[in-house]
Design an enzyme around this catalytic site. Structure first.
Site, mmCIF file in Angstrom:
data_model
loop_
_atom_site.group_PDB
_atom_site.id
_atom_site.type_symbol
_atom_site.label_atom_id
_atom_site.label_comp_id
_atom_site.label_asym_id
_atom_site.label_seq_id
_atom_site.Cartn_x
_atom_site.Cartn_y
_atom_site.Cartn_z
ATOM 1 N N SER A 8 -49.362 -24.287 8.947
ATOM 2 C CA SER A 8 -49.783 -23.521 10.119
ATOM 3 C C SER A 8 -49.816 -22.035 9.787
ATOM 4 O O SER A 8 -48.787 -21.418 9.511
ATOM 5 C CB SER A 8 -48.833 -23.767 11.292
ATOM 6 O OG SER A 8 -49.141 -22.828 12.303
ATOM 7 N N HIS A 33 -54.021 -25.303 9.253
ATOM 8 C CA HIS A 33 -53.841 -25.525 10.692
ATOM 9 C C HIS A 33 -53.864 -24.185 11.426
ATOM 10 O O HIS A 33 -53.089 -23.277 11.110
ATOM 11 C CB HIS A 33 -52.499 -26.237 10.908
ATOM 12 C CG HIS A 33 -52.239 -26.670 12.309
ATOM 13 N ND1 HIS A 33 -52.778 -27.813 12.859
ATOM 14 C CD2 HIS A 33 -51.465 -26.110 13.282
ATOM 15 C CE1 HIS A 33 -52.345 -27.949 14.106
ATOM 16 N NE2 HIS A 33 -51.551 -26.924 14.394
ATOM 17 N N ASP A 35 -53.382 -22.340 14.999
ATOM 18 C CA ASP A 35 -52.828 -22.485 16.345
ATOM 19 C C ASP A 35 -53.385 -21.411 17.267
ATOM 20 O O ASP A 35 -53.065 -20.230 17.131
ATOM 21 C CB ASP A 35 -51.297 -22.368 16.286
ATOM 22 C CG ASP A 35 -50.668 -23.605 15.693
ATOM 23 O OD1 ASP A 35 -50.914 -24.699 16.229
ATOM 24 O OD2 ASP A 35 -49.930 -23.482 14.698
ATOM 25 N N MET A 37 -53.557 -19.904 20.943
ATOM 26 C CA MET A 37 -52.785 -19.900 22.200
ATOM 27 C C MET A 37 -53.348 -18.852 23.160
ATOM 28 O O MET A 37 -53.714 -17.755 22.718
ATOM 29 C CB MET A 37 -51.325 -19.553 21.913
ATOM 30 C CG MET A 37 -50.675 -20.462 20.904
ATOM 31 S SD MET A 37 -48.978 -19.927 20.601
ATOM 32 C CE MET A 37 -48.523 -21.062 19.285
ATOM 33 N N HIS A 66 -56.044 -26.131 16.483
ATOM 34 C CA HIS A 66 -55.260 -26.741 17.569
ATOM 35 C C HIS A 66 -55.322 -25.791 18.765
ATOM 36 O O HIS A 66 -54.703 -24.732 18.747
ATOM 37 C CB HIS A 66 -53.824 -26.928 17.042
ATOM 38 C CG HIS A 66 -52.837 -27.388 18.059
ATOM 39 N ND1 HIS A 66 -51.464 -27.287 17.864
ATOM 40 C CD2 HIS A 66 -52.995 -27.982 19.280
ATOM 41 C CE1 HIS A 66 -50.837 -27.782 18.904
ATOM 42 N NE2 HIS A 66 -51.730 -28.203 19.782
ATOM 43 N N MET A 68 -54.364 -24.589 22.137
ATOM 44 C CA MET A 68 -53.367 -24.644 23.219
ATOM 45 C C MET A 68 -53.855 -23.700 24.305
ATOM 46 O O MET A 68 -53.279 -22.644 24.566
ATOM 47 C CB MET A 68 -51.986 -24.226 22.674
ATOM 48 C CG MET A 68 -51.368 -25.304 21.785
ATOM 49 S SD MET A 68 -50.083 -24.648 20.712
ATOM 50 C CE MET A 68 -51.084 -24.118 19.334
ATOM 51 N N MET A 137 -47.199 -33.765 19.515
ATOM 52 C CA MET A 137 -46.374 -32.553 19.461
ATOM 53 C C MET A 137 -44.902 -32.961 19.416
ATOM 54 O O MET A 137 -44.411 -33.656 20.307
ATOM 55 C CB MET A 137 -46.599 -31.678 20.702
ATOM 56 C CG MET A 137 -47.925 -30.942 20.743
ATOM 57 S SD MET A 137 -48.282 -29.920 19.291
ATOM 58 C CE MET A 137 -46.859 -28.832 19.217
ATOM 59 N N GLY A 142 -46.171 -23.638 21.644
ATOM 60 C CA GLY A 142 -46.130 -22.215 21.997
ATOM 61 C C GLY A 142 -45.485 -21.341 20.940
ATOM 62 O O GLY A 142 -45.798 -20.167 20.841
ATOM 63 N N PHE A 143 -44.602 -21.925 20.146
ATOM 64 C CA PHE A 143 -43.864 -21.125 19.179
ATOM 65 C C PHE A 143 -43.613 -21.912 17.896
ATOM 66 O O PHE A 143 -43.362 -23.117 17.960
ATOM 67 C CB PHE A 143 -42.507 -20.691 19.758
ATOM 68 C CG PHE A 143 -42.648 -19.965 21.066
ATOM 69 C CD1 PHE A 143 -42.860 -18.581 21.094
ATOM 70 C CD2 PHE A 143 -42.625 -20.659 22.269
ATOM 71 C CE1 PHE A 143 -43.027 -17.913 22.302
ATOM 72 C CE2 PHE A 143 -42.795 -20.001 23.490
ATOM 73 C CZ PHE A 143 -42.995 -18.623 23.497
ATOM 74 N N GLY A 145 -41.182 -22.491 14.473
ATOM 75 C CA GLY A 145 -39.753 -22.413 14.173
ATOM 76 C C GLY A 145 -38.827 -23.132 15.135
ATOM 77 O O GLY A 145 -37.627 -22.861 15.162
ATOM 78 N N ASP A 175 -46.768 -32.246 14.746
ATOM 79 C CA ASP A 175 -46.746 -30.780 14.751
ATOM 80 C C ASP A 175 -45.485 -30.269 15.444
ATOM 81 O O ASP A 175 -45.302 -30.480 16.638
ATOM 82 C CB ASP A 175 -48.002 -30.296 15.497
ATOM 83 C CG ASP A 175 -48.180 -28.790 15.452
ATOM 84 O OD1 ASP A 175 -47.318 -28.089 14.896
ATOM 85 O OD2 ASP A 175 -49.209 -28.324 15.988
ATOM 86 N N GLY A 176 -44.651 -29.594 14.660
ATOM 87 C CA GLY A 176 -43.464 -28.949 15.222
ATOM 88 C C GLY A 176 -42.180 -29.416 14.579
ATOM 89 O O GLY A 176 -41.837 -30.601 14.636
ATOM 90 N N SER A 198 -43.055 -22.836 9.672
ATOM 91 C CA SER A 198 -41.931 -22.105 9.081
ATOM 92 C C SER A 198 -41.393 -22.766 7.818
ATOM 93 O O SER A 198 -40.957 -22.081 6.893
ATOM 94 C CB SER A 198 -40.819 -21.905 10.111
ATOM 95 O OG SER A 198 -40.603 -23.079 10.825
HETATM 96 C C1 DX5 Z 1 -46.442 -24.884 18.007
HETATM 97 C C2 DX5 Z 1 -47.617 -24.953 17.061
HETATM 98 C C3 DX5 Z 1 -47.211 -25.371 15.703
HETATM 99 C C4 DX5 Z 1 -46.247 -24.453 15.039
HETATM 100 C C5 DX5 Z 1 -45.486 -25.236 14.017
HETATM 101 O O1 DX5 Z 1 -46.871 -24.498 19.232
HETATM 102 O O2 DX5 Z 1 -48.586 -25.866 17.510
HETATM 103 O O3 DX5 Z 1 -48.330 -25.630 14.869
HETATM 104 O O4 DX5 Z 1 -46.833 -23.327 14.466
HETATM 105 O O5 DX5 Z 1 -44.497 -24.421 13.519
HETATM 106 P P1 DX5 Z 1 -43.190 -25.022 12.844
HETATM 107 O O6 DX5 Z 1 -43.652 -25.877 11.697
HETATM 108 O O7 DX5 Z 1 -42.463 -23.797 12.405
HETATM 109 O O8 DX5 Z 1 -42.458 -25.820 13.875
HETATM 110 ZN ZN ZN Z 2 -50.261 -26.584 16.052
#
Ligand code: DX5
Ligand code: ZN
Length: 216
Positions: A8, A33, A35, A37, A66, A68, A137, A142-143, A145, A175-176, A198
């Site tokens: 990501s 990937h 993201d 948002m 992706h 969101m 998911m 949203g974040f 880490g 993802d996540g 991360s």
């Molecule tokens: C979360 C994103 C993810 C995120 C994954 O909202 O869709 O793609 O960046 O990050 P890690 O791998 O750090 O959980």
């Molecule tokens: Zn994602």
């Protein structure tokens, strides 16, 4: 067969974006990937078209976007023009999912549908024949880490069975909170594609981490 690893870019160093994308080009990852948002569907903002354009200019691997965001239909054509290969929308953001999937295909992209942690995988049953990717998911989006939600493993197994029963060729992406510690267990449960933010970009040796995950 190798696992599909989709680092990501959200966790990349945006001050050195081209350098980080070149690192991914040289790595064993399969996709990039992205993201996206909007601060409405999720409580965070990430990046938009100008950044995707710069990533596309350097990337030598398929882009897996992706979304969101609410109203994803408004942006499908622009992502296609930027060369995105997989475009994933959230089921929770689409009132007319069948139409959205068709619009993604009409623009020449592969269509993915993402499910939030609370959304039951059975809701995808009637579109499994139409989609290329089911994104589970394993954190609330949203974040980067965040911590992996353990209940996601049962969702993967259920989705794998649904796909087998339906004869669909749809891939499962997770993802996540995914990293070296849980990739093998998730592959065994039936995941095809692994998003890693991360765990890749905070690694002392991102190339080695990607290689480990690809071959786990
Ligand atoms: C979360 C994103 C993810 C995120 C994954 O909202 O869709 O793609 O960046 O990050 P890690 O791998 O750090 O959980
Ligand atoms: Zn994602």
């Amino acid at each position: 067969m190798k696992n599909i690893i989709a680092p990501s870019v959200l966790s990349a160093d945006f001050g050195n974006l081209a350098r980080d994308i070149e690192m991914l080009n040289a790595s064993e990852c399969t996709w990039l990937h992205l993201d996206i948002m909007d601060g409405v569907f999720v409580p965070n903002l990430s990046f938009g078209f100008p950044v995707v354009e710069r990533i596309a200019a350097v990337a030598r691997k398929p882009m897996d976007a992706h979304l969101m965001i609410v109203n994803p239909d408004n942006y499908i054509e622009r992502f296609a023009k930027l060369g995105v290969e997989y475009l994933t929308v959230h089921i929770e953001a689409c009132t007319h999912l069948n139409r959205t999937i068709a619009a993604i295909h009409d623009c020449g992209m592969k269509a993915g549908v993402a499910l939030n942690p609370h959304t039951n995988v059975s809701l995808l049953e009637d579109v499994l024949g139409d989609i290329d990717l089911a994104l589970i998911m394993s954190v609330n989006p949203g974040f980067g880490g965040q911590k992996f939600i353990p209940g996601s493993v049962a969702k993967v197994r259920k989705m794998r069975k649904m796909i087998a029963d339906s004869g669909s060729k749809c891939l499962i992406e997770i993802d996540g909170g995914v990293g070296e510690d849980n990739v093998a267990m998730l592959a065994e449960a039936g995941v095809d594609a692994f998003v890693a933010g991360s765990s890749v970009f905070c690694s002392k040796d991102p190339l080695k981490t990607i290689s480990f995950m690809a071959n786990a």
